[in-house]
Design a protein around this motif. Sequence first.
Motif, PDB file in Angstrom:
ATOM      1  N   GLN A 185     -10.661  -3.538  -4.183  1.00  0.00           N
ATOM      2  CA  GLN A 185      -9.937  -2.558  -3.373  1.00  0.00           C
ATOM      3  C   GLN A 185     -10.932  -1.571  -2.786  1.00  0.00           C
ATOM      4  O   GLN A 185     -11.721  -0.970  -3.507  1.00  0.00           O
ATOM      5  CB  GLN A 185      -8.905  -1.803  -4.209  1.00  0.00           C
ATOM      6  N   THR A 238       0.860  -1.187   0.000  1.00  0.00           N
ATOM      7  CA  THR A 238       0.000   0.000   0.000  1.00  0.00           C
ATOM      8  C   THR A 238       0.893   1.233   0.000  1.00  0.00           C
ATOM      9  O   THR A 238       1.806   1.340   0.814  1.00  0.00           O
ATOM     10  CB  THR A 238      -0.900   0.009   1.251  1.00  0.00           C
ATOM     11  N   HIS A 296       3.700   0.376   2.742  1.00  0.00           N
ATOM     12  CA  HIS A 296       3.310  -0.520   3.821  1.00  0.00           C
ATOM     13  C   HIS A 296       3.070  -1.928   3.301  1.00  0.00           C
ATOM     14  O   HIS A 296       2.391  -2.115   2.288  1.00  0.00           O
ATOM     15  CB  HIS A 296       2.027   0.020   4.469  1.00  0.00           C
ATOM     16  N   TRP A 304       2.015  -5.831   5.001  1.00  0.00           N
ATOM     17  CA  TRP A 304       1.780  -6.743   6.114  1.00  0.00           C
ATOM     18  C   TRP A 304       1.950  -8.153   5.568  1.00  0.00           C
ATOM     19  O   TRP A 304       1.141  -8.615   4.754  1.00  0.00           O
ATOM     20  CB  TRP A 304       0.399  -6.541   6.731  1.00  0.00           C
ATOM     21  N   ALA A 320       1.107   5.242   0.441  1.00  0.00           N
ATOM     22  CA  ALA A 320       0.393   6.395   0.997  1.00  0.00           C
ATOM     23  C   ALA A 320       1.106   7.679   0.603  1.00  0.00           C
ATOM     24  O   ALA A 320       2.333   7.770   0.666  1.00  0.00           O
ATOM     25  CB  ALA A 320       0.302   6.289   2.519  1.00  0.00           C
ATOM     26  N   GLN A 365      -3.752   9.703   1.427  1.00  0.00           N
ATOM     27  CA  GLN A 365      -4.297   8.880   0.342  1.00  0.00           C
ATOM     28  C   GLN A 365      -3.557   7.557   0.367  1.00  0.00           C
ATOM     29  O   GLN A 365      -2.338   7.541   0.513  1.00  0.00           O
ATOM     30  CB  GLN A 365      -4.069   9.555  -1.015  1.00  0.00           C
ATOM     31  N   ALA A 366      -4.272   6.448   0.199  1.00  0.00           N
ATOM     32  CA  ALA A 366      -3.618   5.136   0.214  1.00  0.00           C
ATOM     33  C   ALA A 366      -4.218   4.257  -0.864  1.00  0.00           C
ATOM     34  O   ALA A 366      -5.437   4.242  -1.046  1.00  0.00           O
ATOM     35  CB  ALA A 366      -3.783   4.477   1.582  1.00  0.00           C
ATOM     36  N   ARG A 367      -3.361   3.547  -1.579  1.00  0.00           N
ATOM     37  CA  ARG A 367      -3.840   2.631  -2.625  1.00  0.00           C
ATOM     38  C   ARG A 367      -2.833   1.516  -2.818  1.00  0.00           C
ATOM     39  O   ARG A 367      -1.650   1.670  -2.540  1.00  0.00           O
ATOM     40  CB  ARG A 367      -4.104   3.361  -3.937  1.00  0.00           C
ATOM     41  N   THR A 368      -3.334   0.382  -3.356  1.00  0.00           N
ATOM     42  CA  THR A 368      -2.466  -0.740  -3.690  1.00  0.00           C
ATOM     43  C   THR A 368      -1.611  -0.392  -4.901  1.00  0.00           C
ATOM     44  O   THR A 368      -2.105   0.217  -5.850  1.00  0.00           O
ATOM     45  CB  THR A 368      -3.320  -1.980  -4.026  1.00  0.00           C
ATOM     46  N   ALA A 389      -7.084   7.989   5.854  1.00  0.00           N
ATOM     47  CA  ALA A 389      -7.512   7.126   4.751  1.00  0.00           C
ATOM     48  C   ALA A 389      -7.418   5.698   5.259  1.00  0.00           C
ATOM     49  O   ALA A 389      -6.497   5.359   6.006  1.00  0.00           O
ATOM     50  CB  ALA A 389      -6.615   7.325   3.536  1.00  0.00           C
ATOM     51  N   HIS A 439      -7.520   1.624   3.935  1.00  0.00           N
ATOM     52  CA  HIS A 439      -7.324   0.862   2.699  1.00  0.00           C
ATOM     53  C   HIS A 439      -7.438  -0.630   2.964  1.00  0.00           C
ATOM     54  O   HIS A 439      -6.843  -1.149   3.917  1.00  0.00           O
ATOM     55  CB  HIS A 439      -5.929   1.185   2.149  1.00  0.00           C
ATOM     56  N   ALA A 450       4.812   6.910   2.010  1.00  0.00           N
ATOM     57  CA  ALA A 450       4.995   5.793   2.927  1.00  0.00           C
ATOM     58  C   ALA A 450       4.576   4.536   2.176  1.00  0.00           C
ATOM     59  O   ALA A 450       3.624   4.566   1.393  1.00  0.00           O
ATOM     60  CB  ALA A 450       4.141   5.976   4.180  1.00  0.00           C
TER      61      ALA A 450
END
Lengths: 188, 188
Positions: free
Chosen positions: B97, A38, A88, A90, A40, A49-52, B86, B88, A86
Amino acid sequence: MSTDPHPWAVALGTLYAQAWQRLIRGVHDRHTPARHPTLATVSPEGMPQARTVVLRGADPARGRLEIHTNLHSSKITDLGARPVAALHVWDSGQKLQIRLQAEVEVLTGPQAATAWSRVPEGSRTAYSAHAPGSPLGDALAWDRQPDPAAFAVLHLHIQAMDLLHLGPDHRRAVYTRAQHWVGQWVVP
Amino acid sequence: MSTDPHPWAVALGTLYAQAWQRLIRGVHDRHTPARHPTLATVSPEGMPQARTVVLRGADPARGRLEIHTNLHSSKITDLGARPVAALHVWDSGQKLQIRLQAEVEVLTGPQAATAWSRVPEGSRTAYSAHAPGSPLGDALAWDRQPDPAAFAVLHLHIQAMDLLHLGPDHRRAVYTRAQHWVGQWVVP
């Protein structure tokens, strides 16, 4: 027999190496979590704002990651205002959270030509002149014509890496470029 | 026989309902992707920050999500400067998504007491007075003493929802509180 499935988590050096191993694995194996991090950013209005995204490159020697995007996407607008991001991941199998802070460089045109030449034909429809996020009357009425001028490569120059391992004991460490990635344990 | 595994993706209303169904499922089933969304905030210095959180509540009627956190965590510092976030989720099984924009309300003390009373004993060590991110000489030398005063509930009041479905045809729609969640197709 008691075994530790993640012995790499107990020392700063091996924890750091494991995070890079997972990032590199993500570039090459679409079925691992680091393949789809993700990203950001901060919009010009100051909104997170966050997206894959898809991880396309990982270079531990340079501390650099690579991502491809449409030049007309909102993340490019965000990065124009603030060239920072950023990233991310997991990784549930490793019980490892990877958090990166990076300065972002946007490459286009001749600087992105080599990367563009390697984009498979079927994936090029993502890079059309029709800006992602533009309103549509019909869900499928979007332009799929590839446009090399809409293709951008993002270089993420990592400044800090925050790693959290959830095990029988939780461990968390922060590594910075300024401190030559030595690492510092912190409270999880 | 050709079948569409995700028939809900073709209409604005069913796509929206499916996203909420996945969020609600996440609250109750720890093995679904929406259980562990990524929360992005903006630091006081203007840097994007992203980390995994646990989804604790989802209320479609109010357009509200609930998350728990340590009051001494950096996300609380971020939210103090800008009370927006945000959220996600990438649901790989649904190829969906979910991106949310929210205003965030921080509840503590008496306002968080009911939620605190439901936190299992074993999970309370996450809420100690020892601020997450504080440097440690030893990886395990952190305080695990639960402190109800360190417990905070975040209410995410959703303002916009951006849904992207990756199918044989990609579809993307944006829904806003201001437009009463009617939805608008946009370019994926």
